[in-house]
Design a protein around this motif. Sequence first.
Motif, PDB file in Angstrom:
ATOM      1  N   PRO B 226     -28.306  -0.940 -33.305  1.00  0.00           N
ATOM      2  CA  PRO B 226     -27.150  -1.113 -33.954  1.00  0.00           C
ATOM      3  C   PRO B 226     -25.953  -0.639 -33.191  1.00  0.00           C
ATOM      4  O   PRO B 226     -24.683  -1.088 -33.242  1.00  0.00           O
ATOM      5  CB  PRO B 226     -27.253  -0.192 -35.175  1.00  0.00           C
ATOM      6  CG  PRO B 226     -28.713   0.337 -35.308  1.00  0.00           C
ATOM      7  CD  PRO B 226     -29.195   0.179 -33.898  1.00  0.00           C
ATOM      8  N   TYR B 296     -20.381 -13.076 -34.131  1.00  0.00           N
ATOM      9  CA  TYR B 296     -21.219 -13.709 -34.872  1.00  0.00           C
ATOM     10  C   TYR B 296     -22.382 -13.751 -34.301  1.00  0.00           C
ATOM     11  O   TYR B 296     -23.692 -13.379 -34.557  1.00  0.00           O
ATOM     12  CB  TYR B 296     -20.756 -15.002 -35.836  1.00  0.00           C
ATOM     13  CG  TYR B 296     -21.847 -15.639 -36.605  1.00  0.00           C
ATOM     14  CD1 TYR B 296     -21.916 -15.117 -37.822  1.00  0.00           C
ATOM     15  CD2 TYR B 296     -22.585 -16.926 -36.337  1.00  0.00           C
ATOM     16  CE1 TYR B 296     -22.879 -15.603 -38.792  1.00  0.00           C
ATOM     17  CE2 TYR B 296     -23.452 -17.428 -37.193  1.00  0.00           C
ATOM     18  CZ  TYR B 296     -23.424 -16.745 -38.397  1.00  0.00           C
ATOM     19  OH  TYR B 296     -24.470 -17.383 -39.341  1.00  0.00           O
ATOM     20  N   PHE B 299     -24.288 -10.602 -34.012  1.00  0.00           N
ATOM     21  CA  PHE B 299     -24.998 -10.273 -34.940  1.00  0.00           C
ATOM     22  C   PHE B 299     -26.399 -10.982 -35.087  1.00  0.00           C
ATOM     23  O   PHE B 299     -27.382 -10.206 -35.294  1.00  0.00           O
ATOM     24  CB  PHE B 299     -23.851 -10.476 -36.213  1.00  0.00           C
ATOM     25  CG  PHE B 299     -23.249  -9.118 -36.615  1.00  0.00           C
ATOM     26  CD1 PHE B 299     -23.782  -7.991 -37.039  1.00  0.00           C
ATOM     27  CD2 PHE B 299     -21.857  -9.290 -36.342  1.00  0.00           C
ATOM     28  CE1 PHE B 299     -22.926  -6.872 -37.097  1.00  0.00           C
ATOM     29  CE2 PHE B 299     -21.098  -8.203 -36.529  1.00  0.00           C
ATOM     30  CZ  PHE B 299     -21.647  -7.064 -36.938  1.00  0.00           C
ATOM     31  N   LEU B 300     -26.405 -12.218 -34.956  1.00  0.00           N
ATOM     32  CA  LEU B 300     -27.479 -13.003 -34.813  1.00  0.00           C
ATOM     33  C   LEU B 300     -28.400 -12.488 -34.015  1.00  0.00           C
ATOM     34  O   LEU B 300     -29.671 -12.280 -34.498  1.00  0.00           O
ATOM     35  CB  LEU B 300     -27.120 -14.515 -34.704  1.00  0.00           C
ATOM     36  CG  LEU B 300     -26.668 -15.277 -35.834  1.00  0.00           C
ATOM     37  CD1 LEU B 300     -26.669 -16.663 -35.453  1.00  0.00           C
ATOM     38  CD2 LEU B 300     -27.368 -15.210 -37.022  1.00  0.00           C
ATOM     39  N   ARG B 303     -30.053  -9.048 -35.132  1.00  0.00           N
ATOM     40  CA  ARG B 303     -30.460  -8.965 -36.287  1.00  0.00           C
ATOM     41  C   ARG B 303     -32.039  -8.847 -36.449  1.00  0.00           C
ATOM     42  O   ARG B 303     -32.636  -9.203 -35.714  1.00  0.00           O
ATOM     43  CB  ARG B 303     -30.042 -10.276 -37.131  1.00  0.00           C
ATOM     44  CG  ARG B 303     -30.117  -9.955 -38.774  1.00  0.00           C
ATOM     45  CD  ARG B 303     -29.907 -11.200 -39.693  1.00  0.00           C
ATOM     46  NE  ARG B 303     -30.573 -12.477 -38.952  1.00  0.00           N
ATOM     47  CZ  ARG B 303     -30.159 -13.340 -39.694  1.00  0.00           C
ATOM     48  NH1 ARG B 303     -29.277 -13.677 -40.562  1.00  0.00           N
ATOM     49  NH2 ARG B 303     -30.807 -14.700 -39.106  1.00  0.00           N
ATOM     50  N   ASP B 304     -32.294  -7.755 -37.219  1.00  0.00           N
ATOM     51  CA  ASP B 304     -33.606  -7.644 -37.263  1.00  0.00           C
ATOM     52  C   ASP B 304     -34.268  -8.835 -37.962  1.00  0.00           C
ATOM     53  O   ASP B 304     -34.070  -9.110 -39.007  1.00  0.00           O
ATOM     54  CB  ASP B 304     -33.764  -6.451 -38.345  1.00  0.00           C
ATOM     55  CG  ASP B 304     -35.199  -5.851 -38.258  1.00  0.00           C
ATOM     56  OD1 ASP B 304     -36.135  -6.218 -37.545  1.00  0.00           O
ATOM     57  OD2 ASP B 304     -35.117  -4.350 -38.577  1.00  0.00           O
ATOM     58  N   ARG B 305     -35.314  -9.144 -37.001  1.00  0.00           N
ATOM     59  CA  ARG B 305     -36.105 -10.414 -37.438  1.00  0.00           C
ATOM     60  C   ARG B 305     -36.839 -10.213 -38.728  1.00  0.00           C
ATOM     61  O   ARG B 305     -37.089 -11.174 -39.604  1.00  0.00           O
ATOM     62  CB  ARG B 305     -37.058 -10.797 -36.358  1.00  0.00           C
ATOM     63  CG  ARG B 305     -36.493 -12.123 -35.718  1.00  0.00           C
ATOM     64  CD  ARG B 305     -37.076 -12.478 -34.337  1.00  0.00           C
ATOM     65  NE  ARG B 305     -36.187 -12.188 -33.307  1.00  0.00           N
ATOM     66  CZ  ARG B 305     -36.566 -11.280 -32.268  1.00  0.00           C
ATOM     67  NH1 ARG B 305     -37.513 -10.700 -32.187  1.00  0.00           N
ATOM     68  NH2 ARG B 305     -35.730 -11.131 -31.486  1.00  0.00           N
TER      69      ARG B 305
END
Lengths: 355, 307
Positions: B226, B296, B299-300, B303-305
């Motif tokens: 993060p 964006y 973030f993608l 991102r936690d899958r």
Amino acid sequence: MSGLQLKAVRKSFGSVEVIKGVDLDIKPREFVVFVGPSGCGKSTLLRMIAGLEQITAGELYIGDELMNDVDPSKRGIAMVFQSYALYPHMTVRENMGFALRFAGVSKPEIEKQVLEAARILELEPLLERRPKELSGGQRQRVAIGRAIVRHPEVFLFDEPLSNLDAELRVHMRIELARLHKELRATIIYVTHDQVEAMTLADKIVVLRDGIVEQVGTPLELYDDPDNRFVAGFLGSPKMNFLEGVVDGENLKLPTFGAQTIALGDLAKKLKNGDKVTAGIRPEHFKRGGSAAINVTTELVEHLGGETYAYARHDGGDVLTVAMDDGRELVAGDQVRAEYDLKRVLFFDEAGQRLR
Amino acid sequence: MTIAENSSKGGLLARSRIARREQINGWMFIMPALVLVGIFMIYPILWSLWMSFQVGRGMNLSFGGLSNIIRLTQDPILLRALFNTGIFLVVQVPIMLTLALIFASALNNPKLIGRGFFRTAIFLPCVTSLVAYSVLFKSMFAEDGVINAFLMWAHIIADPIPWLLDPFWARIVIISAITWRWTGYNMIFYLAALQNIDRSIYEAARIDGVPAWAQFLYITVPLLKPVILFTSVISTIGTLQLFDEIMNITNGGNPADSTLTLSVYIYNLTFRFMPSFGYAATVSYVIVIIVAILSYVQFLVARDRRA
Ligand SMILES: Nc1ncnc2c1ncn2[C@@H]1O[C@H](COP(=O)(O)OP(=O)(O)OP(=O)(O)O)[C@@H](O)[C@H]1O
Ligand SMILES: [Mg+2]
């Protein structure tokens, strides 16, 4: 499986000495429990065995090998931490298998080990969860599983149950005892809970201020403590300590209205005026005993099965008496607390046992 | 109407009156801040959006519809600035964040001697003035500056490198400068996050024989994800707005526009030559759109899958 040997082991943090010369012999497959009050050095001693703390002086052997300067990963040990220390971003499966990847274990073999550990610990349905999706007891089992897959010679546990609620603690305690039978490994277990110590241990090591006070089986320590500290540390409610002064054949108890306890053979080794403490466990008061103390109850606790009476004589020290048949007892009753003279322990002024 | 009904009705009324007064009080408290934000942020943002449809030179503006956007697609200097900014972004941000992460990891080790000193030393560049350090870098990388003097003394090069005159080296200088200035800043975020990781996790890994590089790669990096995301967004935005260093070290994009960035180009369009406010506003919105897209994407990626 290997045993362990500690020879005059010491540890200082800067100028503060925390472990002050510990000698210990732990046999293969033994379940050894370190107990002692907070800050006495239990964790430090365990971490020295693990290799997380440097040993300042003395020697540590695991098996027959001197381990003072061996890397933690090469000592044949696994450790379970109080905080569990799980990897938060990994699933249960990954948590247990992670370290094996770096030990040259093949993928299928890792899978097999993890499944085996999961079976023993009943973690199979939880393998794909992350630590934050588990309860405290489940996390604890994962931490144990992570230790099991490495097949260590020695397991180290640092207060593994202290973050669990009372009921779960009892459950996990039984699980641990079962696990010890199943794994047949040497276990060193740190706790300050004397019930855990009494129920789990083959051998208890009582520590105080970085010194080993006594080593023995739970019942040896309970029945035959070497000193007042060990006598008081094990047992709940605590042993009663009655301060007295030697007066001929008897110990006179000023805080119990000068009532006396017969010293028996010990009287020959003592002289008049010596300060001696008598130790009587609450449950050693029994109707029909060979001697008695007269007291007035101040507070009576009915636990259903047992009754604990807290009593004094003329505002002196408190005496705790446990009774199986005290249902009618109320506060203010005069009680003749009978006990068996043979079970009374005596301690000298320094707290050492008089035998 | 009974008394009971009456009083309960009065209670309701009173309650709604209190609620309304609380509302008004609340708005009064945030009003000064809102007014300031409105005047100095929201109004300029909307105004520049309006401006981006204006054409003309100086104050002589008229509505031009999409002509600024068409101009965007045919502007070779804009392409250059985009390319340069892209280079800085792609090369500098990963280098800086990796360095910051490694420094933070090393400085988090309680056994390291002089921890406090190194932490301060690495953070110190962040508190120096942008202009002061830029001027210093410029003089250090001058043809007869200390860098060349040192490299020649150490026999690494035979002839002085024309740092600020060669497009390749000029970019290297800019990248070094911003890395020097901002690595410590990012390191502080990592250090703070590292201190929140339970030490016994690493002790467990150590006992279990997980090598140090694997602890870093498989424990530290995932746990800092993060924060890594946060710093990469912040650094991306910072790099897209790169301005001071270019103005001061390479005099606004020299040599031959090889270090010209979007921000400097916007500045040039606005305040140099013949001011072209409308088109400058359009280019500003290009930055906004790039920041939005890159953030964006980041973030993608992060991102936690499973979540
Ligand atoms: N890293 C350290 N530096 C300095 N002193 C320490 C360090 N670790 C422990 N100590 C000190 O050593 C003593 C023993 O600590 P230790 O953690 O071993 O106690 P403990 O018996 O495990 O207590 P508890 O039951 O509370 O866990 C304490 O007085 C503690 O303050
Ligand atoms: Mg401890």
